[in-house]
Design a protein around this motif. Structure first.
Motif, PDB file in Angstrom:
ATOM      1  N   ASN A   1       0.831  -1.200   0.000  1.00 46.79           N
ATOM      2  CA  ASN A   1       0.000   0.000   0.000  1.00 46.79           C
ATOM      3  C   ASN A   1       0.869   1.254   0.000  1.00 46.79           C
ATOM      4  O   ASN A   1       1.792   1.381   0.800  1.00 46.79           O
ATOM      5  CB  ASN A   1      -0.907   0.028   1.237  1.00 46.79           C
ATOM      6  CG  ASN A   1      -1.905  -1.103   1.245  1.00 46.79           C
ATOM      7  OD1 ASN A   1      -2.521  -1.410   0.220  1.00 46.79           O
ATOM      8  ND2 ASN A   1      -2.070  -1.732   2.398  1.00 46.79           N
ATOM      9  N   GLY A   2       0.563   2.180  -0.904  1.00 41.93           N
ATOM     10  CA  GLY A   2       1.183   3.496  -0.867  1.00 41.93           C
ATOM     11  C   GLY A   2       0.400   4.414   0.053  1.00 41.93           C
ATOM     12  O   GLY A   2      -0.697   4.076   0.513  1.00 41.93           O
ATOM     13  N   GLU A   3       0.967   5.585   0.341  1.00 43.14           N
ATOM     14  CA  GLU A   3       0.268   6.549   1.189  1.00 43.14           C
ATOM     15  C   GLU A   3      -0.837   7.233   0.386  1.00 43.14           C
ATOM     16  O   GLU A   3      -0.594   7.731  -0.717  1.00 43.14           O
ATOM     17  CB  GLU A   3       1.240   7.598   1.721  1.00 43.14           C
ATOM     18  CG  GLU A   3       2.291   7.044   2.664  1.00 43.14           C
ATOM     19  CD  GLU A   3       3.226   8.117   3.191  1.00 43.14           C
ATOM     20  OE1 GLU A   3       3.048   9.297   2.806  1.00 43.14           O
ATOM     21  OE2 GLU A   3       4.129   7.790   3.976  1.00 43.14           O
ATOM     22  N   ALA A   4      -2.038   7.256   0.941  1.00 47.63           N
ATOM     23  CA  ALA A   4      -3.160   7.898   0.259  1.00 47.63           C
ATOM     24  C   ALA A   4      -2.888   9.377   0.010  1.00 47.63           C
ATOM     25  O   ALA A   4      -3.338   9.939  -1.002  1.00 47.63           O
ATOM     26  CB  ALA A   4      -4.434   7.726   1.085  1.00 47.63           C
ATOM     27  N   THR A   5      -2.132  10.007   0.909  1.00 45.94           N
ATOM     28  CA  THR A   5      -1.846  11.437   0.754  1.00 45.94           C
ATOM     29  C   THR A   5      -1.046  11.721  -0.515  1.00 45.94           C
ATOM     30  O   THR A   5      -1.132  12.812  -1.072  1.00 45.94           O
ATOM     31  CB  THR A   5      -1.072  11.969   1.973  1.00 45.94           C
ATOM     32  OG1 THR A   5       0.087  11.137   2.185  1.00 45.94           O
ATOM     33  CG2 THR A   5      -1.932  11.958   3.220  1.00 45.94           C
ATOM     34  N   ALA A   6      -0.274  10.740  -0.988  1.00 45.67           N
ATOM     35  CA  ALA A   6       0.492  10.940  -2.220  1.00 45.67           C
ATOM     36  C   ALA A   6      -0.436  11.198  -3.402  1.00 45.67           C
ATOM     37  O   ALA A   6      -0.145  12.030  -4.261  1.00 45.67           O
ATOM     38  CB  ALA A   6       1.376   9.728  -2.494  1.00 45.67           C
TER      39      ALA A   6
END
Length: 208
Positions: free
Chosen positions: A143-148
């Motif tokens: 999972n990547g950061e949603a904020t990105a």
């Protein structure tokens, strides 16, 4: 679409960034693939101080993050990647073994980012001076950061280095594409012409 930053960059120091966001040939709204070669020049890293990471994103958010850290828990030289929500995971080979970074080592990083699912896959392949593949470790479905994605930070390859007295890292031929990138060139080819030249030769073959 395809984007290339050229032949490479020497002595990148503490940080270095190349943005491919809004490129005319690469869409960061579709799945995209990043590949680059790295030579870790000699440096000194204390067991409690030092980070070496490649990031797709910025301080506003990280869609992908892979490297090693001796200062973050658990600190080690093993390559690992961030799985947002559960912390860093070690990259492992097919036998479940990690890979530790060594100074003077030659590595090829591959990162595949899917903005739709906001996940990424990554691998690190280690080569010796003759171009033989020593080891390959990977992790998938991280999972990547949603904020990105919320902040539009993805689509920017950023290198971050706080390892003590290591200011001499070399990057070779950064490639970004919306289609899968060919795997590492054949070891025999790399052994004959060297990593940087092998990437250049490999790129010319693809354009034919």
């Amino acid at each position: 679409g395809r984007w290339s930053a050229g032949e490479g960059t020497n002595n990148v120091g503490q940080s270095f960034g190349r943005s491919f966001r809004n490129s005319t040939v690469v869409s960061e709204t579709d799945k995209y693939f990043i590949q680059f070669g790295v030579t870790l020049q000699q440096g000194t890293v204390r067991a409690d101080q030092g980070e070496f990471f490649f990031i797709d994103g910025s301080n506003a958010g990280k869609a992908a993050e892979v490297g090693f850290s001796t200062s973050k828990s658990p600190g080690s030289f093993n390559f690992r990647a961030n799985n947002e929500g559960s912390g860093f995971v070690q990259l492992l080979d097919t036998g479940g073994n990690p890979l530790a970074a060594i100074w003077g080592g030659i590595y090829v990083f591959d990162i595949a980012v899917d903005p739709t699912t906001r996940t990424y896959d990554t691998s690190v392949t280690q080569l010796n001076a003759q171009g033989d593949v020593i080891a390959k470790v990977s992790a998938i479905g991280l999972n990547g950061e949603a904020t990105a994605y919320n902040n539009g930070a993805h689509g920017n390859l950023f290198f971050f280095n706080t390892t003590q007295n290591n200011r001499n890292t070399t990057l070779d031929r950064i490639i970004v594409s919306n289609s899968p990138i060919d795997p590492v060139p054949e070891p025999s080819v790399i052994g004959l012409v060297g990593l940087s030249a092998a990437f250049a030769l490999w790129g010319r073959r693809r354009r034919r």
